[in-house]
Design a protein around this motif. Structure first.
Motif, PDB file in Angstrom:
ATOM      1  N   ALA A  97      39.544 -67.182  17.595  1.00 52.86           N
ATOM      2  CA  ALA A  97      39.017 -66.185  18.522  1.00 52.86           C
ATOM      3  C   ALA A  97      40.157 -65.636  19.379  1.00 52.86           C
ATOM      4  N   GLY A  98      40.300 -64.318  19.373  1.00 47.39           N
ATOM      5  CA  GLY A  98      41.408 -63.673  20.066  1.00 47.39           C
ATOM      6  C   GLY A  98      42.419 -63.072  19.120  1.00 47.39           C
ATOM      7  N   ASP A  99      42.369 -63.460  17.818  1.00 44.83           N
ATOM      8  CA  ASP A  99      43.244 -62.834  16.823  1.00 44.83           C
ATOM      9  C   ASP A  99      42.958 -61.347  16.720  1.00 44.83           C
ATOM     10  N   ILE A 100      43.986 -60.571  16.407  1.00 43.38           N
ATOM     11  CA  ILE A 100      43.829 -59.141  16.130  1.00 43.38           C
ATOM     12  C   ILE A 100      44.440 -58.873  14.760  1.00 43.38           C
ATOM     13  N   TYR A 101      43.640 -58.291  13.872  1.00 44.35           N
ATOM     14  CA  TYR A 101      44.063 -57.997  12.510  1.00 44.35           C
ATOM     15  C   TYR A 101      44.074 -56.499  12.285  1.00 44.35           C
ATOM     16  N   THR A 113      42.908 -46.846   8.571  1.00 42.52           N
ATOM     17  CA  THR A 113      43.288 -48.114   9.199  1.00 42.52           C
ATOM     18  C   THR A 113      42.230 -48.527  10.214  1.00 42.52           C
ATOM     19  N   TYR A 114      42.021 -49.833  10.285  1.00 46.90           N
ATOM     20  CA  TYR A 114      41.071 -50.399  11.238  1.00 46.90           C
ATOM     21  C   TYR A 114      41.760 -51.539  11.999  1.00 46.90           C
ATOM     22  N   THR A 115      41.505 -51.604  13.294  1.00 50.36           N
ATOM     23  CA  THR A 115      41.916 -52.755  14.094  1.00 50.36           C
ATOM     24  C   THR A 115      40.711 -53.670  14.266  1.00 50.36           C
ATOM     25  N   ILE A 116      40.874 -54.931  13.839  1.00 48.77           N
ATOM     26  CA  ILE A 116      39.755 -55.871  13.848  1.00 48.77           C
ATOM     27  C   ILE A 116      40.064 -57.003  14.818  1.00 48.77           C
ATOM     28  N   SER A 117      39.276 -57.129  15.856  1.00 50.71           N
ATOM     29  CA  SER A 117      39.423 -58.204  16.840  1.00 50.71           C
ATOM     30  C   SER A 117      38.405 -59.301  16.543  1.00 50.71           C
ATOM     31  N   VAL A 118      38.839 -60.541  16.701  1.00 52.66           N
ATOM     32  CA  VAL A 118      37.959 -61.686  16.474  1.00 52.66           C
ATOM     33  C   VAL A 118      37.519 -62.223  17.829  1.00 52.66           C
ATOM     34  N   ASP A 119      36.201 -62.227  18.075  1.00 52.71           N
ATOM     35  CA  ASP A 119      35.701 -62.806  19.324  1.00 52.71           C
ATOM     36  C   ASP A 119      35.159 -64.204  19.046  1.00 52.71           C
ATOM     37  N   SER A 120      34.559 -64.814  20.053  1.00 49.19           N
ATOM     38  CA  SER A 120      34.123 -66.208  19.919  1.00 49.19           C
ATOM     39  C   SER A 120      32.973 -66.395  18.942  1.00 49.19           C
ATOM     40  N   SER A 121      32.335 -65.290  18.516  1.00 50.50           N
ATOM     41  CA  SER A 121      31.268 -65.401  17.503  1.00 50.50           C
ATOM     42  C   SER A 121      31.846 -65.505  16.099  1.00 50.50           C
ATOM     43  N   TYR A 122      33.104 -65.130  15.929  1.00 48.95           N
ATOM     44  CA  TYR A 122      33.805 -65.130  14.648  1.00 48.95           C
ATOM     45  C   TYR A 122      33.173 -64.201  13.619  1.00 48.95           C
ATOM     46  N   LYS A 123      32.350 -63.259  14.080  1.00 48.21           N
ATOM     47  CA  LYS A 123      31.795 -62.248  13.183  1.00 48.21           C
ATOM     48  C   LYS A 123      32.700 -61.019  13.236  1.00 48.21           C
ATOM     49  N   ILE A 124      33.201 -60.589  12.079  1.00 47.30           N
ATOM     50  CA  ILE A 124      34.072 -59.415  12.043  1.00 47.30           C
ATOM     51  C   ILE A 124      33.480 -58.368  11.089  1.00 47.30           C
ATOM     52  N   ARG A 125      33.678 -57.099  11.465  1.00 44.57           N
ATOM     53  CA  ARG A 125      33.189 -55.997  10.625  1.00 44.57           C
ATOM     54  C   ARG A 125      34.340 -55.501   9.772  1.00 44.57           C
ATOM     55  N   VAL A 126      34.108 -55.444   8.470  1.00 35.88           N
ATOM     56  CA  VAL A 126      35.096 -54.945   7.526  1.00 35.88           C
ATOM     57  C   VAL A 126      34.813 -53.479   7.263  1.00 35.88           C
ATOM     58  N   PRO A 239      40.633 -73.704  20.184  1.00 35.18           N
ATOM     59  CA  PRO A 239      40.072 -73.228  21.457  1.00 35.18           C
ATOM     60  C   PRO A 239      38.932 -74.113  21.924  1.00 35.18           C
ATOM     61  N   GLY A 240      38.930 -74.407  23.212  1.00 41.57           N
ATOM     62  CA  GLY A 240      37.871 -75.225  23.788  1.00 41.57           C
ATOM     63  C   GLY A 240      38.120 -76.708  23.697  1.00 41.57           C
ATOM     64  N   ASP A 241      39.218 -77.133  23.067  1.00 41.04           N
ATOM     65  CA  ASP A 241      39.524 -78.563  22.968  1.00 41.04           C
ATOM     66  C   ASP A 241      39.878 -79.144  24.335  1.00 41.04           C
ATOM     67  N   THR A 242      39.484 -80.402  24.541  1.00 41.49           N
ATOM     68  CA  THR A 242      39.899 -81.181  25.703  1.00 41.49           C
ATOM     69  C   THR A 242      40.584 -82.443  25.191  1.00 41.49           C
ATOM     70  N   VAL A 243      41.825 -82.643  25.596  1.00 39.77           N
ATOM     71  CA  VAL A 243      42.607 -83.784  25.149  1.00 39.77           C
ATOM     72  C   VAL A 243      42.559 -84.870  26.219  1.00 39.77           C
TER      73      VAL A 243
END
Length: 538
Positions: A97-101, A113-126, A239-243
């Protein structure tokens, strides 16, 4: 910057398209020319600014607002920041989540060209084709899936899918650490890299827990990762890990004749046998398992610091160990015979620096030296030649053996490589090295007691001066005692001889008065009070 990357990618894609479709070569060339003009013609008006590839890319896409932070990670001793090239070259990189493709392809010879952002739902539109679930997929898996979908809908489209900006996220670190912190990380940050310089002496590396965003807990053993290369015990954080760094339960030290001495944290059920074989990596060739010394610092029933002597049977029986035990395994080399070197020896300490190095000794040294049976004195002396200094009288050295003095010419041994001594080293020999330089000792009520070089013809007051003079609060009338090397009392008028000792007396009334007056005053006060009480009671 992102616009330029996308357009450049499109040029490459269309070149591939032109190679496949010979009938559309002219159109492809025209499109390439147009896109090149778009790139270089609009650079001056681009407000985002062009950044070098080794710095962090800042990308703002509407509400996503993803900005790659400046993170340091360590690989092979080099600092670096997250970058797309490293992520795309790794088969382990998980979509985060937070990647930009960037998705680029051609539709009827028109670049898209398309800019694809990944949010915390991990659903991306192609594009306008479909929506994919990217959770749990690596970049390569997602890339193959996206390119397959686009190719099925747009044949010969020259589709390409690249990672433009990797995501950065925060990981909370708590437990037995110097302080609870939130550290930035990215999808290729391993657990161990986040814990550097955070551990305390009580931090466990055998039991580090990661709690995921969904609440799943897993424990990891960083020692296995470091010692055996088991990277499953040093995972990438998400993301979201607690060590949570847990506290040690048992830490022991092993030294001596093992291949890898050190301090190790033992797991439950691991004791002396595992400590030697696994942690210490086995015994050295000359290890003497009949002489194992265990120092036990913590014992509920015994005095702390107790010495326990073990042998091979203790290893076979897997002798139990407790926290802070220290095990020392002796070597057969320690059983070699010993002789002694005494006198004007130069023992250079590892802590000496600068002008301290090379200073000749002012007092006699006594050193125990091990040797091989049947060793000639020539070999032993040459091995320890750095012990001899300018004040060592190597021409008049001698060996003390069973009450006899045996002369030995060390000078010839050191400067004649072909010479071998007729004497062989025997156990408990003492090699005496006289001083060339004689000394006079000054002690007592002087400012700097010590030994000072003897100079013929000098009187007692010269050596008192070298010692900084009398301490006037302690010494009255320059009262001194002078004794020669044989213990005879000398007068002030007598000549000072080598190895004479001059002692300044502590005879000042004021010194003793100030030292004992508080006691006397207290005693007199008690007598006075006692007398008063007796008088009152009568």
């Amino acid at each position: 910057m992102k616009k330029y990357i996308c357009t450049i990618v499109s040029i490459v894609f269309l070149s591939a398209l032109g190679a496949q479709n010979t009938t559309g070569n002219q159109n492809v060339k025209t499109l390439q020319t147009q896109m090149t003009q778009r790139i270089f013609g609009s650079q001056s008006s681009d407000t985002s600014g062009n950044q070098s590839s080794d710095t962090m890319n800042k990308t703002s896409t509407g509400t996503s607002g993803n900005q790659t932070a400046n993170i340091s990670n360590k690989t092979s001793g080099m600092n670096f920041v997250p970058n797309a090239q490293m992520a795309m070259s790794s088969s382990d990189y998980l979509v985060t989540a937070g990647d930009i493709y960037t998705l680029a392809f051609a539709v009827n010879s028109t670049p898209v060209t398309y800019t694809i952002s990944v949010d915390s739902s991990y659903k991306i539109r192609v594009a306008n084709i479909t929506v994919l679930d990217a959770s749990g997929k690596t970049f390569l898996q997602l890339k193959r899936l996206v390119e397959q979908i686009v190719t099925e809908n747009y044949h010969l489209s020259g589709v390409q899918f690249i990672l433009t900006s990797p995501a950065v996220f925060n990981v909370e670190i708590m437990g037995e650490v110097q302080e609870t912190q939130t550290k930035p990380a990215w999808a290729l940050s391993r657990l161990s890299s986040l814990l550097e310089e955070m551990e305390t002496p009580y931090s466990s590396e055998r039991n580090v827990t990661i709690t995921s965003e969904s609440g799943v807990k897993k424990s990891y053993d960083l020692f296995k990762a470091a010692r055996r290369g088991d990277l499953s015990q040093d995972p990438y954080v998400r993301p979201g890990d607690t060590v949570t760094v847990n506290r040690i339960t048992r830490k022991v030290t092993i030294t001596g004749s093992v291949e890898r001495p050190g301090t190790y944290e033992l797991l439950d059920g691991e004791n002396l046998r595992q400590l030697i074989a696994y942690y210490g990596n086995g015994l050295q060739e000359l290890a003497d398992t009949s002489r194992i010394e265990l120092t036990r610092l913590i014992d509920e029933n015994e005095k702390p610091g107790k010495k326990i002597y073990l042998a091979q049977k203790s290893i076979d029986d897997d002798y139990p160990l407790v926290c802070y035990d220290s095990v020392f395994i002796s070597s057969y080399t320690e059983l070699q015979p010993v002789m002694f070197m005494d006198g004007a020896l130069y023992l250079q300490s590892e802590t000496m620096t600068g002008s301290e190095k090379g200073i000749a000794p002012e007092s006699s040294a006594h050193v125990a030296v091990s040797f091989q049976s049947g060793e000639n004195y020539a070999f032993l002396i040459r091995r320890y030649k750095t012990m001899f200094s300018a004040v060592s009288d190597i021409e008049n050295a001698y060996i003390i053996r069973k009450g006899q003095d045996i002369p030995i010419d060390i000078s010839r041994i050191l400067y004649d490589a072909s010479y071998y001594s007729p004497e062989f080293v025997q156990p408990y020999d003492t090699l005496m090295i006289p001083f060339k330089q004689a000394f006079v000792s000054v002690a007592g009520a002087v400012n700097t007691p010590g030994r000072y070089p003897y100079i013929p013809g000098r009187t007692w007051d010269y050596y008192i001066g070298l010692a900084g003079g009398f301490v006037v609060d302690k010494n009255n009338n320059q009262t001194i005692t002078i004794k020669d090397i044989k213990g005879n009392i000398l007068q002030k008028s007598d000549p000072i001889t080598p190895e004479t000792t001059i002692t300044a007396a502590t005879n000042s009334f004021t010194y003793y008065f100030s030292k004992y007056s508080p006691v006397i005053t207290t005693f007199l006060s008690l007598i006075s009070v006692t007398a008063t009480l007796i008088a009152v009671t009568q």
